[in-house]
Design an enzyme around this catalytic site. Structure first.
Site, PDB file in Angstrom:
ATOM      1  N   LYS A   1       2.838   3.029   3.343  1.00 56.06           N
ATOM      2  CA  LYS A   1       3.797   2.677   4.405  1.00 56.06           C
ATOM      3  C   LYS A   1       4.781   1.609   3.919  1.00 56.06           C
ATOM      4  CE  LYS A   1       0.827   1.352   7.583  1.00 56.06           C
ATOM      5  NZ  LYS A   1      -0.444   1.585   6.858  1.00 56.06           N
TER       6      LYS A   1
ATOM      7  N   ARG B   1      -0.446  -0.121  16.337  1.00 55.36           N
ATOM      8  CA  ARG B   1      -1.730   0.206  15.710  1.00 55.36           C
ATOM      9  C   ARG B   1      -2.819   0.460  16.741  1.00 55.36           C
ATOM     10  NH1 ARG B   1      -0.582  -2.723  10.469  1.00 55.36           N
ATOM     11  NH2 ARG B   1      -2.182  -2.082   8.999  1.00 55.36           N
TER      12      ARG B   1
ATOM     13  N   ARG C   1      -4.325  -2.582  -6.109  1.00 53.30           N
ATOM     14  CA  ARG C   1      -2.986  -3.024  -5.703  1.00 53.30           C
ATOM     15  C   ARG C   1      -2.768  -4.517  -5.970  1.00 53.30           C
ATOM     16  NH1 ARG C   1      -0.845  -2.033   0.425  1.00 53.30           N
ATOM     17  NH2 ARG C   1      -2.424  -3.545   1.043  1.00 53.30           N
TER      18      ARG C   1
ATOM     19  N   ARG D   1      -4.027  -9.082  -2.603  1.00 50.36           N
ATOM     20  CA  ARG D   1      -4.206  -9.529  -1.221  1.00 50.36           C
ATOM     21  C   ARG D   1      -5.688  -9.745  -0.941  1.00 50.36           C
ATOM     22  NH1 ARG D   1      -0.781  -5.581   2.669  1.00 50.36           N
ATOM     23  NH2 ARG D   1      -2.703  -5.802   3.881  1.00 50.36           N
TER      24      ARG D   1
ATOM     25  N   ARG E   1     -11.157  -2.078   7.130  1.00 50.62           N
ATOM     26  CA  ARG E   1      -9.806  -1.748   7.612  1.00 50.62           C
ATOM     27  C   ARG E   1      -9.692  -0.249   7.884  1.00 50.62           C
ATOM     28  NH1 ARG E   1      -6.419  -4.041   2.900  1.00 50.62           N
ATOM     29  NH2 ARG E   1      -4.620  -3.190   4.007  1.00 50.62           N
TER      30      ARG E   1
HETATM   31  P1  AMP Z   1      -0.675  -4.400   6.704  1.00 50.23           P
HETATM   32  O1  AMP Z   1       0.128  -5.338   5.870  1.00 50.23           O
HETATM   33  O2  AMP Z   1       0.167  -3.504   7.562  1.00 50.23           O
HETATM   34  O3  AMP Z   1      -1.701  -3.645   5.887  1.00 50.23           O
HETATM   35  O4  AMP Z   1      -1.504  -5.290   7.735  1.00 50.23           O
HETATM   36  C1  AMP Z   1      -2.445  -6.223   7.274  1.00 50.23           C
HETATM   37  C2  AMP Z   1      -3.327  -6.672   8.418  1.00 50.23           C
HETATM   38  O5  AMP Z   1      -2.522  -7.315   9.422  1.00 50.23           O
HETATM   39  C3  AMP Z   1      -4.067  -5.585   9.155  1.00 50.23           C
HETATM   40  O6  AMP Z   1      -5.271  -5.208   8.506  1.00 50.23           O
HETATM   41  C4  AMP Z   1      -4.313  -6.256  10.494  1.00 50.23           C
HETATM   42  O7  AMP Z   1      -5.368  -7.194  10.404  1.00 50.23           O
HETATM   43  C5  AMP Z   1      -3.031  -7.047  10.704  1.00 50.23           C
HETATM   44  N1  AMP Z   1      -2.020  -6.275  11.457  1.00 50.23           N
HETATM   45  C6  AMP Z   1      -0.802  -5.853  11.010  1.00 50.23           C
HETATM   46  N2  AMP Z   1      -0.142  -5.221  11.972  1.00 50.23           N
HETATM   47  C7  AMP Z   1      -0.948  -5.200  13.064  1.00 50.23           C
HETATM   48  C8  AMP Z   1      -0.840  -4.665  14.381  1.00 50.23           C
HETATM   49  N3  AMP Z   1       0.248  -3.987  14.795  1.00 50.23           N
HETATM   50  N4  AMP Z   1      -1.889  -4.853  15.224  1.00 50.23           N
HETATM   51  C9  AMP Z   1      -2.982  -5.520  14.854  1.00 50.23           C
HETATM   52  N5  AMP Z   1      -3.167  -6.039  13.616  1.00 50.23           N
HETATM   53  C10 AMP Z   1      -2.158  -5.877  12.723  1.00 50.23           C
END
Ligand code: AMP
Length: 218
Positions: free
Chosen positions: A15, A90, A129, A162, A173
């Site tokens: 994404k 999400r 990653r 990360r 996750r």
């Molecule tokens: P990402 O960078 O999109 O992989 O997001 C990393 C982490 O941020 C996720 O595993 C969640 O813990 C949190 N997160 C990001 N976006 C959301 C969202 N829309 N709702 C809830 N948690 C989120």
């Protein structure tokens, strides 16, 4: 160009990588809630402190926090004529909030690009990653390493793994994705939002071409 796009899919599906490029090509802001949370954590805001415990455990951040950070971002001038959401919604309640906001503005989602790939590949991708500490670009140590070890090709900043890309957290996750995020696809379908599924396996440019085509069809 005025477009409202959603990039949807499990962690590790690409994404972030594809939405950054797509946002540039469409001239719309890339709105990534995960990036915003990491920024809030690194600057030590109250919202960042609340988000950190959930993120580090591989859980979703509670809806009220995710909605608050998104609403603030979408209220900015550059998002009035379009945006690309990466990582939001999400959960179904988040999708409902977005729907209410769009309805109030008389706007609609032009396309939901739903990326998919086999789960084993997602785990491998995430564990290999590294992410740029400056611009958040992603590299893969096995399949797409940076030109200079430890440094971002785009901005030269340090590359880091990360903390939530560690294998146990990655599994959590993915579990959160199946339990809370996957049902959002049915919500999109029920509302008639145009969902286009893209198979995110293959060369980066090849997958991106499919993503762009899916987004343009909106
Ligand atoms: P990402 O960078 O999109 O992989 O997001 C990393 C982490 O941020 C996720 O595993 C969640 O813990 C949190 N997160 C990001 N976006 C959301 C969202 N829309 N709702 C809830 N948690 C989120």
């Amino acid at each position: 160009m005025s477009k409202r796009l959603l990039l949807f899919g499990p962690p590790g599906v690409g994404k972030g990588t594809h939405s950054r490029r797509l946002a540039v090509d469409f001239g719309i802001p890339h709105v990534a809630t995960g990036d915003m949370f990491r920024e809030a954590i690194s600057t030590g805001t109250a919202l960042g402190v609340r988000a950190a415990a959930h993120m580090n455990g591989g859980r979703l951040v509670p809806d009220d926090i995710a909605v608050a950070i998104l609403e603030e971002r979408l209220g900015k001038a550059d998002a009035q004529r379009g945006f690309l959401l990466d990582g939001f919604p999400r959960t179904v309640p988040q999708a409902e909030r977005l729907e209410r906001r769009l309805e109030a503005e008389g706007a609609r989602v032009d396309a939901v690009v739903s990326l998919d790939a086999p789960e084993d590949l997602l785990v491998t991708r995430l564990c290999d990653r590294v992410t740029c500490s400056g611009c958040s670009a992603s590299f893969n140590l096995a399949s797409r390493p940076p030109k200079v070890a430890g440094r971002c090709d785009a901005c030269g900043s340090e590359l880091v793994a990360r903390s939530d890309d560690e294998v146990v957290t990655v599994r959590q996750r993915l579990a959160a994705y199946h339990a809370k995020t996957e049902p959002v696809l049915a919500f999109f379908g029920g509302r008639g939002w145009p969902v286009r599924t893209v198979w995110s396996v293959g060369g980066l440019d090849e997958v991106y071409a499919r993503v762009k085509q899916a987004a343009e069809a909106g």
